[in-house]
Design a protein around this motif. Structure first.
Motif, PDB file in Angstrom:
ATOM      1  N   ASP A  55       0.825  -1.209   0.000  1.00  0.00           N
ATOM      2  CA  ASP A  55       0.000   0.000   0.000  1.00  0.00           C
ATOM      3  C   ASP A  55       0.857   1.257   0.000  1.00  0.00           C
ATOM      4  N   LEU A  56       2.116   1.132   0.423  1.00  0.00           N
ATOM      5  CA  LEU A  56       3.027   2.273   0.480  1.00  0.00           C
ATOM      6  C   LEU A  56       4.456   1.771   0.367  1.00  0.00           C
ATOM      7  N   LEU A  57       5.296   2.539  -0.337  1.00  0.00           N
ATOM      8  CA  LEU A  57       6.715   2.217  -0.462  1.00  0.00           C
ATOM      9  C   LEU A  57       7.528   3.351   0.152  1.00  0.00           C
ATOM     10  N   ILE A  58       8.397   3.015   1.119  1.00  0.00           N
ATOM     11  CA  ILE A  58       9.338   3.983   1.700  1.00  0.00           C
ATOM     12  C   ILE A  58      10.702   3.668   1.105  1.00  0.00           C
ATOM     13  N   LEU A  59      11.315   4.660   0.456  1.00  0.00           N
ATOM     14  CA  LEU A  59      12.479   4.394  -0.387  1.00  0.00           C
ATOM     15  C   LEU A  59      13.630   5.348  -0.103  1.00  0.00           C
ATOM     16  N   ASP A  60      14.817   4.778   0.044  1.00  0.00           N
ATOM     17  CA  ASP A  60      16.046   5.571   0.106  1.00  0.00           C
ATOM     18  C   ASP A  60      16.546   5.766  -1.324  1.00  0.00           C
ATOM     19  N   LEU A  61      17.233   6.884  -1.576  1.00  0.00           N
ATOM     20  CA  LEU A  61      17.752   7.131  -2.920  1.00  0.00           C
ATOM     21  C   LEU A  61      19.138   6.521  -3.125  1.00  0.00           C
ATOM     22  N   GLY A  62      19.959   6.516  -2.066  1.00  0.00           N
ATOM     23  CA  GLY A  62      21.336   6.052  -2.196  1.00  0.00           C
ATOM     24  C   GLY A  62      21.479   4.562  -1.991  1.00  0.00           C
ATOM     25  N   PRO A 110      18.337  13.494   9.019  1.00  0.00           N
ATOM     26  CA  PRO A 110      17.528  12.768  10.010  1.00  0.00           C
ATOM     27  C   PRO A 110      16.119  13.349  10.053  1.00  0.00           C
ATOM     28  N   PHE A 111      15.157  12.518  10.362  1.00  0.00           N
ATOM     29  CA  PHE A 111      13.768  12.926  10.299  1.00  0.00           C
ATOM     30  C   PHE A 111      13.082  12.740  11.645  1.00  0.00           C
ATOM     31  N   SER A 112      11.984  13.461  11.814  1.00  0.00           N
ATOM     32  CA  SER A 112      11.140  13.310  12.994  1.00  0.00           C
ATOM     33  C   SER A 112      10.213  12.118  12.781  1.00  0.00           C
ATOM     34  N   VAL A 113      10.146  11.221  13.752  1.00  0.00           N
ATOM     35  CA  VAL A 113       9.259  10.067  13.644  1.00  0.00           C
ATOM     36  C   VAL A 113       7.804  10.517  13.527  1.00  0.00           C
ATOM     37  N   ASP A 114       7.434  11.545  14.291  1.00  0.00           N
ATOM     38  CA  ASP A 114       6.058  12.048  14.224  1.00  0.00           C
ATOM     39  C   ASP A 114       5.729  12.563  12.829  1.00  0.00           C
ATOM     40  N   GLU A 115       6.691  13.271  12.211  1.00  0.00           N
ATOM     41  CA  GLU A 115       6.465  13.777  10.859  1.00  0.00           C
ATOM     42  C   GLU A 115       6.345  12.629   9.870  1.00  0.00           C
ATOM     43  N   LEU A 116       7.212  11.641  10.009  1.00  0.00           N
ATOM     44  CA  LEU A 116       7.158  10.480   9.132  1.00  0.00           C
ATOM     45  C   LEU A 116       5.798   9.804   9.208  1.00  0.00           C
ATOM     46  N   LEU A 117       5.307   9.579  10.419  1.00  0.00           N
ATOM     47  CA  LEU A 117       4.021   8.910  10.585  1.00  0.00           C
ATOM     48  C   LEU A 117       2.876   9.739  10.015  1.00  0.00           C
ATOM     49  N   ALA A 118       2.989  11.070  10.168  1.00  0.00           N
ATOM     50  CA  ALA A 118       1.955  11.939   9.611  1.00  0.00           C
ATOM     51  C   ALA A 118       1.942  11.864   8.092  1.00  0.00           C
ATOM     52  N   ARG A 119       3.134  11.855   7.484  1.00  0.00           N
ATOM     53  CA  ARG A 119       3.200  11.763   6.020  1.00  0.00           C
ATOM     54  C   ARG A 119       2.661  10.411   5.542  1.00  0.00           C
ATOM     55  N   ILE A 120       2.926   9.357   6.302  1.00  0.00           N
ATOM     56  CA  ILE A 120       2.412   8.036   5.956  1.00  0.00           C
ATOM     57  C   ILE A 120       0.890   8.031   6.007  1.00  0.00           C
ATOM     58  N   ARG A 121       0.327   8.646   7.044  1.00  0.00           N
ATOM     59  CA  ARG A 121      -1.139   8.695   7.157  1.00  0.00           C
ATOM     60  C   ARG A 121      -1.752   9.430   5.971  1.00  0.00           C
ATOM     61  N   VAL A 122      -1.117  10.522   5.553  1.00  0.00           N
ATOM     62  CA  VAL A 122      -1.619  11.274   4.404  1.00  0.00           C
ATOM     63  C   VAL A 122      -1.610  10.406   3.152  1.00  0.00           C
ATOM     64  N   ALA A 123      -0.495   9.711   2.916  1.00  0.00           N
ATOM     65  CA  ALA A 123      -0.372   8.872   1.722  1.00  0.00           C
ATOM     66  C   ALA A 123      -1.390   7.730   1.729  1.00  0.00           C
ATOM     67  N   LEU A 124      -1.569   7.092   2.875  1.00  0.00           N
ATOM     68  CA  LEU A 124      -2.502   5.973   2.955  1.00  0.00           C
ATOM     69  C   LEU A 124      -3.946   6.437   2.872  1.00  0.00           C
ATOM     70  N   ARG A 125      -4.214   7.638   3.310  1.00  0.00           N
ATOM     71  CA  ARG A 125      -5.566   8.172   3.183  1.00  0.00           C
ATOM     72  C   ARG A 125      -5.922   8.383   1.716  1.00  0.00           C
ATOM     73  N   ARG A 126      -4.911   8.712   0.902  1.00  0.00           N
ATOM     74  CA  ARG A 126      -5.145   8.832  -0.531  1.00  0.00           C
ATOM     75  C   ARG A 126      -5.525   7.478  -1.125  1.00  0.00           C
ATOM     76  N   VAL A 127      -4.934   6.418  -0.587  1.00  0.00           N
ATOM     77  CA  VAL A 127      -5.241   5.073  -1.068  1.00  0.00           C
ATOM     78  C   VAL A 127      -6.679   4.708  -0.718  1.00  0.00           C
ATOM     79  N   GLU A 128      -7.103   5.062   0.487  1.00  0.00           N
ATOM     80  CA  GLU A 128      -8.428   4.693   0.983  1.00  0.00           C
ATOM     81  C   GLU A 128      -9.550   5.476   0.333  1.00  0.00           C
ATOM     82  N   ARG A 129      -9.340   6.781   0.187  1.00  0.00           N
ATOM     83  CA  ARG A 129     -10.435   7.655  -0.220  1.00  0.00           C
ATOM     84  C   ARG A 129     -10.307   8.011  -1.687  1.00  0.00           C
TER      85      ARG A 129
END
Length: 261
Positions: A55-62, A110-129
């Motif tokens: 449902d979602l792909l988290i990808l590193d570039l390097g 480095p990233f904020s875990v809270d921000e990461l989870l929020a971005r994931i929720r946004v992406a998955l909501r696009r899948v659902e709705r």
């Protein structure tokens, strides 16, 4: 797993060669109740994406065997799965290249875990709705108080008709059909103007400013259209009852919501 969530139905594929980062991502997602799979090479990630249909792909570039942008391009040839890039590359050129290749979003390490989870929720909501994401098959679009009737080419805001020029309407439709996704300047220019000439950038900024004046209560602090400085724009998902449910707080170096336009 957070109370009241049902994340177990979502499969997230993590493609990351750094073991420490990969373990952090998988542990964080596992604690949130997501089903997590991982790969440490681009080639392995492509095989996993094809077999798992995540449902979602988290990808590193390097990645060690191929650049992440190449992975994005290959996946986009057969899948619309949301792709969230998590990379240490700071340059706007790298972000634009990944987004132009087909990534939906980009977070810098480095990233904020809270921000990461929020971005994931946004992406998955696009899948659902699928209705809210305004697919080609959908005739209407609703986002907060913003309503678009594509068949009638009519836009209303909180029940009041909004009079847009043809170019403003095309710009709004492109943003609406990609709600939650960062669109690069080049992508928008090609979709709206049919080209990506540098000379068209001034027109994009002008029409974005006039569009915001018509759909934003306070254009200097936009609720719907978010600016990603040096990269492009994103239509945010606005909850009708709670306001901006998914407005993610992001470092000013990445996003300047008050930048005009």
């Amino acid at each position: 797993m957070a109370e009241g969530t049902d994340n177990g139905r979502f499969v997230i594929l993590v493609v990351e060669d750094d073991a420490a980062v990969r373990n952090l991502l998988t542990m964080t997602l596992d604690l949130q109740g997501y089903r997590v799979e991982y790969a440490d090479r681009g080639s392995a990630g492509l095989m996993a994406a094809a077999s798992l249909n995540p449902d979602l792909l988290i990808l590193d570039l390097g990645l060690p065997d191929m650049d992440g942008s190449e992975v994005i391009g290959k996946i986009r040839s057969w899948s619309d799965v949301p792709i969230l890039v998590v990379s240490a590359r700071l340059e706007d050129a790298d972000k634009v290249a990944a987004l132009d290749a087909g990534a939906d979003d980009y977070i810098v390490k480095p990233f904020s875990v809270d921000e990461l989870l929020a971005r994931i929720r946004v992406a998955l909501r696009r899948v659902e709705r699928t209705g809210y994401s305004a697919s080609e098959e959908s005739c209407v679009y609703d986002n907060g108080g913003l309503h678009i009737d594509f068949a009638a080419a009519c836009v209303t805001l909180d029940g009041e008709e909004v009079h847009l020029t043809p170019m403003e309407y095309k710009l709004l439709c492109v943003l609406a059909r990609n709600t939650g996704k960062v669109l690069t300047h080049n992508y928008i220019l090609k979709e709206v103007w049919g080209s990506a000439l540098v000379s068209d950038m001034a027109s994009l900024r002008v029409f974005m400013a006039t569009l915001r004046k018509k759909i934003e209560f306070d254009p200097s602090h936009p609720r719907y259209v978010q600016t990603h400085v040096g990269i492009g724009y994103r239509m945010m998902k606005v909850d009708a009852d709670e306001g901006f449910e998914d407005c993610v707080k992001t470092p000013a170096s990445d996003i300047g919501a008050s930048e005009l336009p």
